[in-house]
Design an enzyme around this catalytic site. Structure first.
Site, mmCIF file in Angstrom:
data_model
loop_
_atom_site.group_PDB
_atom_site.id
_atom_site.type_symbol
_atom_site.label_atom_id
_atom_site.label_comp_id
_atom_site.label_asym_id
_atom_site.label_seq_id
_atom_site.Cartn_x
_atom_site.Cartn_y
_atom_site.Cartn_z
ATOM 1 N N ALA A 11 0.818 -1.217 0.000
ATOM 2 C CA ALA A 11 0.000 0.000 0.000
ATOM 3 C C ALA A 11 0.854 1.271 0.000
ATOM 4 C CB ALA A 11 -0.924 0.005 1.227
ATOM 5 N N GLY A 12 2.149 1.121 0.045
ATOM 6 C CA GLY A 12 3.014 2.299 0.111
ATOM 7 C C GLY A 12 3.262 2.922 -1.250
ATOM 8 N N ILE A 14 6.022 3.055 -3.167
ATOM 9 C CA ILE A 14 6.688 2.213 -4.169
ATOM 10 C C ILE A 14 5.739 1.119 -4.628
ATOM 11 C CG2 ILE A 14 8.614 0.617 -4.591
ATOM 12 C CD1 ILE A 14 10.294 2.290 -2.653
ATOM 13 N N GLY A 15 5.034 0.520 -3.651
ATOM 14 C CA GLY A 15 4.093 -0.557 -3.989
ATOM 15 C C GLY A 15 3.099 -0.110 -5.057
ATOM 16 N N ARG A 89 12.532 5.469 8.286
ATOM 17 C CA ARG A 89 13.377 6.268 9.178
ATOM 18 C C ARG A 89 12.656 7.569 9.481
ATOM 19 N NH1 ARG A 89 19.777 6.940 8.189
ATOM 20 N NH2 ARG A 89 20.329 7.795 10.198
ATOM 21 N N ARG A 95 20.496 5.604 12.695
ATOM 22 C CA ARG A 95 20.519 4.419 11.818
ATOM 23 C C ARG A 95 20.459 3.142 12.655
ATOM 24 N NH1 ARG A 95 21.150 3.557 6.397
ATOM 25 N NH2 ARG A 95 22.080 1.577 5.860
ATOM 26 N N ASP A 156 20.362 2.940 -7.578
ATOM 27 C CA ASP A 156 21.599 3.726 -7.526
ATOM 28 C C ASP A 156 22.364 3.584 -8.848
ATOM 29 O OD1 ASP A 156 21.298 4.269 -4.576
ATOM 30 O OD2 ASP A 156 21.420 2.093 -4.568
ATOM 31 N N HIS A 184 23.526 0.217 0.184
ATOM 32 C CA HIS A 184 22.559 1.194 -0.327
ATOM 33 C C HIS A 184 22.389 2.258 0.757
ATOM 34 C CE1 HIS A 184 19.111 3.087 -2.106
ATOM 35 N NE2 HIS A 184 18.427 2.886 -1.001
HETATM 36 P P1 NAD Z 1 5.965 3.893 2.344
HETATM 37 O O1 NAD Z 1 6.067 4.336 3.756
HETATM 38 O O2 NAD Z 1 5.138 4.693 1.388
HETATM 39 O O3 NAD Z 1 5.428 2.402 2.278
HETATM 40 C C1 NAD Z 1 5.868 1.395 3.134
HETATM 41 C C2 NAD Z 1 4.702 0.451 3.352
HETATM 42 O O4 NAD Z 1 5.187 -0.638 4.140
HETATM 43 C C3 NAD Z 1 3.567 1.085 4.137
HETATM 44 O O5 NAD Z 1 2.363 0.938 3.404
HETATM 45 C C4 NAD Z 1 3.528 0.318 5.444
HETATM 46 O O6 NAD Z 1 2.213 0.141 5.941
HETATM 47 C C5 NAD Z 1 4.153 -1.004 5.021
HETATM 48 N N1 NAD Z 1 4.731 -1.773 6.115
HETATM 49 C C6 NAD Z 1 5.400 -1.333 7.208
HETATM 50 N N2 NAD Z 1 5.760 -2.366 7.997
HETATM 51 C C7 NAD Z 1 5.310 -3.488 7.377
HETATM 52 C C8 NAD Z 1 5.363 -4.859 7.698
HETATM 53 N N3 NAD Z 1 5.939 -5.295 8.821
HETATM 54 N N4 NAD Z 1 4.797 -5.736 6.837
HETATM 55 C C9 NAD Z 1 4.212 -5.330 5.706
HETATM 56 N N5 NAD Z 1 4.116 -4.012 5.362
HETATM 57 C C10 NAD Z 1 4.662 -3.117 6.190
HETATM 58 O O7 NAD Z 1 7.468 3.751 1.832
HETATM 59 P P2 NAD Z 1 7.995 3.621 0.320
HETATM 60 O O8 NAD Z 1 8.294 4.979 -0.209
HETATM 61 O O9 NAD Z 1 7.095 2.714 -0.428
HETATM 62 O O10 NAD Z 1 9.402 2.924 0.603
HETATM 63 C C11 NAD Z 1 9.443 1.611 1.102
HETATM 64 C C12 NAD Z 1 10.850 1.245 1.559
HETATM 65 O O11 NAD Z 1 11.746 1.241 0.458
HETATM 66 C C13 NAD Z 1 11.457 2.190 2.579
HETATM 67 O O12 NAD Z 1 12.164 1.422 3.534
HETATM 68 C C14 NAD Z 1 12.429 3.009 1.762
HETATM 69 O O13 NAD Z 1 13.471 3.538 2.540
HETATM 70 C C15 NAD Z 1 12.924 1.944 0.811
HETATM 71 N N6 NAD Z 1 13.555 2.423 -0.444
HETATM 72 C C16 NAD Z 1 14.591 1.676 -0.919
HETATM 73 C C17 NAD Z 1 15.183 2.034 -2.101
HETATM 74 C C18 NAD Z 1 16.326 1.204 -2.657
HETATM 75 O O14 NAD Z 1 16.874 1.596 -3.684
HETATM 76 N N7 NAD Z 1 16.706 0.100 -2.037
HETATM 77 C C19 NAD Z 1 14.726 3.149 -2.815
HETATM 78 C C20 NAD Z 1 13.660 3.872 -2.310
HETATM 79 C C21 NAD Z 1 13.060 3.496 -1.109
#
Ligand code: NAD
Length: 370
Positions: A11-12, A14-15, A89, A95, A156, A184
């Site tokens: 639901a986030g 990225i999702g 975060r 961290r 990246d 990362h």
């Molecule tokens: P977001 O806050 O919009 O979405 C995160 C979702 O995860 C939320 O809907 C939340 O309810 C859900 N969630 C939290 N805990 C959970 C659990 N235990 N089980 C299932 N769902 C859970 O964040 P976003 O912008 O979608 O980013 C998601 C993650 O990706 C963050 O940790 C962000 O830092 C990371 N990220 C990584 C990269 C990469 O290149 N590796 C790039 C961008 C973001």
């Protein structure tokens, strides 16, 4: 055959951007896909709306969408698991605290993977701290080969290509074999010079070390800083974190790893379990390396000559990952993971899920474990 794909954090931000790429065939070609969307209870309401939208898209290959708050349901017999959900975060959060909160989450994800996922499941970790979350999950999922896991540094990688292309006034697609080394995080080392090249219009491959010969200052300072801090720059400009680019990178990473492979001689950056001490980096951490992909497996490309400058940068990011590993292991009380790189054969003797892929070379290689 249906590919069962579980996505946590569905639901986030990225999702939401990733789901159409998974459901439309962009990643898995014309193979049928079943989506299992895992969320925390508070997000189920909004996820129900997303499910309605997925149905309204009438994607021809999408067979079912299941919403759940239980990892055992989401991961049951899953072929591919994408872990995007985690504790974000918050302002002022150290961290160390981020690692603590996420180690708990990824420990339970790993245990659930171990319990119910397909023995050949492929797991991509996106949620931060991505490398260490991946390490925690693969440590807990002790039956699954470590080769079946990776953490996302493809974003990246794409950011680095974009910066170089803009600097040189060429298309991003002509920039090849840059490498993101390490974590990362802001200690990552985006490296244009050790193996990077540009494909000229006539097909000639020109090393970036030649093309940037008069711009070495930029390649060793601003370029590195800008890639390391690109996520922050997007947040400052947009008021929201990267979502479209992160989703695209997640889809491209899965597609390259599991479906198309890399083209001959080309590499992409993937954070993988370092079971061999590649490039002299400490074993037992998840570290981003230049990787080739074939038949659903990644292989670290060895043999790049690293300058003292590069070696020093690798040491910095390695030290951060070793520290993160120690913090995570303290919490889960597990000694460094035993190496489980099962020797895996290629698609021909494994389980190829591809039957009617949209591209001739598209076969989803979810190779059997033994
Ligand atoms: P977001 O806050 O919009 O979405 C995160 C979702 O995860 C939320 O809907 C939340 O309810 C859900 N969630 C939290 N805990 C959970 C659990 N235990 N089980 C299932 N769902 C859970 O964040 P976003 O912008 O979608 O980013 C998601 C993650 O990706 C963050 O940790 C962000 O830092 C990371 N990220 C990584 C990269 C990469 O290149 N590796 C790039 C961008 C973001």
């Amino acid at each position: 055959m249906v590919i069962r794909v579980a996505l946590s954090g569905a639901a986030g931000n990225i999702g939401y951007a990733l789901l159409p790429l998974l459901a439309s065939g962009y990643v898995f070609g014309s193979n049928a896909v079943e989506l299992r969307l895992l969320e925390i209870p508070q997000a189920v309401g909004s996820l129900t709306g997303t499910k309605m939208e997925l149905m309204d898209c009438s994607f021809p290959c999408l067979t079912d969408v299941i919403i759940t708050t239980d990892p055992l349901v989401a991961f049951n017999n899953a072929d591919v698991i994408i872990l995007v959900g985690g504790m974000p975060r918050r302002k002022g959060m150290a961290r160390k605290d981020l690692i603590q909160a996420n180690t708990k989450i990824f420990s339970s994800m790993g245990k659930a993977i171990e319990e119910v996922a397909s023995s050949n499941v492929k797991v991509l970790v996106v949620a931060n701290p991505a490398n260490t979350n991946c390490l925690v999950a693969l440590t807990e999922a002790s039956k699954i080969p470590t080769k079946n896991f990776c953490a996302l540094t493809y974003l990246d990688h794409q950011r680095a290509k974009g910066q170089i292309a803009t600097r040189l006034g060429v298309s991003a697609n002509s920039i090849k074999n840059v490498t993101i080394w390490g974590n990362h995080s802001e200690t990552q080392y985006p490296d244009a010079l050790s193996g990077g090249y540009c494909v000229a219009k006539d097909g000639t491959k020109v090393p970036l070390s030649e093309m940037l010969a008069n711009d070495i200052d930029w390649a060793t300072t601003d370029f590195i800083y800008d890639v390391q801090n690109r996520g922050k720059a997007v947040i400052e400009a947009r008021g929201l974190s990267s979502a479209m680019s992160a989703a695209q990178a997640t889809a491209d990473c899965l597609r390259t790893w599991l479906v198309t492979g890399t083209k001959t001689g080309e590499t992409v950056s993937m954070a993988v379990y370092n079971d061999q001490g590649y490039y002299g980096v400490k074993e037992g951490i998840v570290f981003s390396f230049p990787c080739e992909c074939r038949n659903g497996e990644w292989f670290v490309k060895e043999g790049l000559q690293l300058s003292d400058f590069s070696r020093n940068k690798l040491n910095i990011t390695e030290a951060e990952l070793v520290e993160e590993m120690a913090a995570a292991h303290e919490l889960i009380g597990t000694s460094p993971v035993k190496i489980r790189t099962v020797s895996m054969s290629t698609c021909s003797s494994g389980l190829s899920l591809a039957t009617t892929a949209t591209e001739s070379d598209m076969s989803v290689c979810l190779t059997s474990r033994m």
